[in-house]
Design a protein around this motif. Structure first.
Motif, PDB file in Angstrom:
ATOM      1  N   VAL A 395       0.859  -1.182   0.000  1.00 50.67           N
ATOM      2  CA  VAL A 395       0.000   0.000   0.000  1.00 50.67           C
ATOM      3  C   VAL A 395       0.892   1.228   0.000  1.00 50.67           C
ATOM      4  O   VAL A 395       1.868   1.312   0.764  1.00 50.67           O
ATOM      5  CB  VAL A 395      -0.931   0.015   1.229  1.00 50.67           C
ATOM      6  N   HIS A 418      -1.223  -0.768  -4.209  1.00 52.05           N
ATOM      7  CA  HIS A 418      -2.496  -0.103  -3.937  1.00 52.05           C
ATOM      8  C   HIS A 418      -2.176   1.342  -3.561  1.00 52.05           C
ATOM      9  O   HIS A 418      -1.581   1.599  -2.504  1.00 52.05           O
ATOM     10  CB  HIS A 418      -3.233  -0.792  -2.785  1.00 52.05           C
ATOM     11  N   VAL A 483       3.746  -0.702   4.002  1.00 48.16           N
ATOM     12  CA  VAL A 483       2.990   0.513   3.702  1.00 48.16           C
ATOM     13  C   VAL A 483       3.980   1.657   3.544  1.00 48.16           C
ATOM     14  O   VAL A 483       4.850   1.865   4.400  1.00 48.16           O
ATOM     15  CB  VAL A 483       1.987   0.846   4.821  1.00 48.16           C
TER      16      VAL A 483
END
Length: 586
Positions: A395, A418, A483
């Motif tokens: 992400v 993402h 992330v």
């Protein structure tokens, strides 16, 4: 901390040199050039001659700071050394060849060992003389600098020389130290005791507690337990002892593009310059995988490459760069101005101070965010992070150019990226060429009106994130372990409060006309109407002799090219300020 573990580990020197990576093998002639008689004649006035007997140690990794050695007679065998006693033969310099890599520009300890082959005569060129040589003889200097840079690149690509980080795979502190070293272009290696016998032997010898990990073996063999980046910087010579009694012409706080530009231009014009950097040269720009709109680079240039060239350029002109060296306080009610170092009472003195301290990464308000920093949460995307997320779904949060560059770069490693933004599109925050590239990359999925609302994991790292769509209020869990946060930054100006440098409502530093305008308004509100306001340069702050450039300056254009331009422009304003000082203060 302990003494060297060399007594328990074997030393071996192969008879044949280790092969270079293919891209460097083709440039071996540039890495190890042979100088002409005319070149040698030029160099003789920049050094002094020394003699060594066959087999005598000339330089020792982690200890010797001799500058450059030009071989006049005999040979000098160079070998890598990693502090664990492992050596790897590189080459033997013969008459007309020279030793060294970029560390020798600033007098840092050598990263390899050097031994005499036969009866040896060398010209020792100390760092300050080497820098004078590079400036005095441009063509010769170009060939020398190119060789020094390529040799450093070779050490980095082969993870050879420099410190050795020892600890279990995935340890958060390992990532912190590895990122620090990689960002500063310093060779290093990482060993996992589960798979490497030397690392296992070292762990058995020192028997570290969990809080002692990782171990770091410095190039001189000294072992440090869970060192800070400051400890590592000191053991590598990146953080030198700085004289408190010296008065610099310029102290530059922050070595991003703006600060490096100031350092290069000021030093090239004869000013003494000290640059202080908290983490790594290049600042946030160095985290950009590819900058494609920087003038003069039609195929693009990575932020790290651009910063690395500027860093070597600064050293060439004699800039003293200290990393990691965070400034903690600026003292303006005295002359010279003083910069107090963070975490100590040491004060450095300067006639002028240039603030190019940039900004600090923003962090979302997630309760357990800090727990996963370095173990799943990252604020930049370098090749180190690229390897971590190989074949994983990740992400990435952010919609600016830095986020776009990171998404494209990471898409070459991760199975899927993402990308989360709060707005409905990228058009208002990102350059069109990056938007088009993201749209054309099949494994980047853009999630609009989206943000992370929860992080889940354990002591080993991040395991899951929860994402909410602000329009539908729907929440989804994603099983991702990485992330990347690119959500902007806040100006790094809190440390200036004691000095009274004027900032705007967002914390950015006012300069030039913005200062005058703010002071006029303040006077008007008080009913005071001075006949004239003190004149100040366009990049000068409310404090005489203190200048601000780059992202930290109010009204600045947040682009690398603009930062470099301001860094160059401020030097003429510094000259103007110094010229107007009273004679006893110049």
């Amino acid at each position: 901390m302990s003494t060297s573990p060399l007594e328990m580990l074997p030393d071996s020197t192969p008879e044949t040199p280790a092969a270079l990576p293919a891209d460097l093998e083709s440039r071996r002639h540039q890495m190890f050039p042979t100088l002409s008689d005319a070149d040698i004649k030029h160099m003789l006035r920049f050094g002094h001659v020394r003699h060594f007997s066959d087999g005598e140690k000339i330089a020792e990794a982690g200890k010797s700071s001799y500058g450059m050695l030009l071989v006049l007679k005999g040979g000098v065998a160079i070998s890598r050394f990693d502090g664990l006693g492992n050596t790897s033969y590189i080459t033997t310099h013969t008459a007309g060849q020279f030793s060294g890599e970029v560390a020798q520009l600033s007098g840092r300890p050598a990263l390899g060992n050097a031994h005499a082959v036969g009866e040896v005569e060398v010209l020792v060129v100390p760092p300050e003389s080497l820098r004078a040589l590079l400036v005095a003889h441009a063509d010769l200097g170009e060939r020398i600098v190119r060789a020094l840079i390529l040799r450093r690149v070779g050490l980095i690509e082969q993870n050879s020389g420099g410190p050795v980080i020892v600890g279990p795979r995935g340890h958060g502190r390992i990532h912190t130290l590895q990122s620090f070293l990689a960002a500063n272009g310093h060779p290093h290696s990482v060993l996992d005791p589960e798979v490497d016998q030397q690392a296992a032997d070292l762990m058995a010898h020192y028997q570290p507690k969990p809080e002692d990990l990782p171990l770091v073996v410095c190039p001189d063999g000294v072992v440090k337990k869970n060192p800070s980046v400051v400890d590592v910087g000191r053991c590598l010579g990146m953080l030198p002892e700085l004289p408190a009694d010296k008065v610099w012409d310029v102290i530059v706080v922050g070595a991003g593009p703006a600060g490096l530009a100031t350092a290069v231009y000021a030093a090239s014009e004869g000013l003494s310059v000290l640059a202080l950097e908290t983490r790594a040269f290049g600042g946030q720009a160095a985290a950009s995988a590819r900058i494609e709109n920087y003038l003069g680079f039609p195929t693009g240039v990575s932020g790290r490459a651009l910063a690395g060239r500027a860093y070597v350029q600064a050293q060439k002109f004699g800039v003293e760069v200290a990393i990691p060296a965070p400034a903690g306080r600026l003292i303006c009610d005295t002359y010279p101005l003083q910069v107090e170092m963070c975490g100590s009472l040491q004060r450095l003195q300067a006639k002028t101070v240039v603030l190019s301290c940039g900004a600090r990464y923003r962090r979302p308000s997630l309760a357990n965010l800090k727990q996963f920093e370095g173990k799943g949460i990252y604020y930049w995307a370098s090749p180190i992070e690229g390897k971590l997320c190989k074949s994983e779904e990740i992400v990435l949060v952010g919609g600016g150019n830095s986020a776009g560059q990171a998404a494209v770069f990471l898409s070459g490693h991760a199975s899927k990226v993402h990308m989360l933004i709060r707005k409905d599109s990228l058009s208002s925050t990102m350059s069109s060429y990056l938007i088009e590239r993201i749209q054309a990359t099949p494994n980047i999925e853009l999630h609009t009106h989206s943000e992370i609302v929860a992080l889940e994991g354990d002591e080993d790292g991040l395991r899951q994130v929860r994402i909410r769509n602000s329009q539908t209020e729907q929440e989804c869990d994603y099983d991702v372990c990485r992330v990347f946060l690119f959500i902007g930054a806040d100006p790094n100006t809190g440390w200036l409060e004691d000095c009274g440098v004027d900032v705007d409502g967002h914390g950015f530093i006012r300069t030039g006309f913005d200062v005058t305008k703010a002071q006029c308004k303040a006077n008007f509100d008080k009913g005071v109407y001075p006949r004239e306001m003190p004149a100040r340069a366009a990049l000068e702050t409310s404090v005489p002799g203190v200048f601000a450039i780059g992202d930290v300056r109010a009204s600045s254009t947040k682009r690398v090219a603009a930062a470099v331009g301001e860094g160059a422009a401020v030097v003429s304003q510094i000259h103007g300020f110094l010229a107007n000082l009273p004679a006893d203060k110049r």
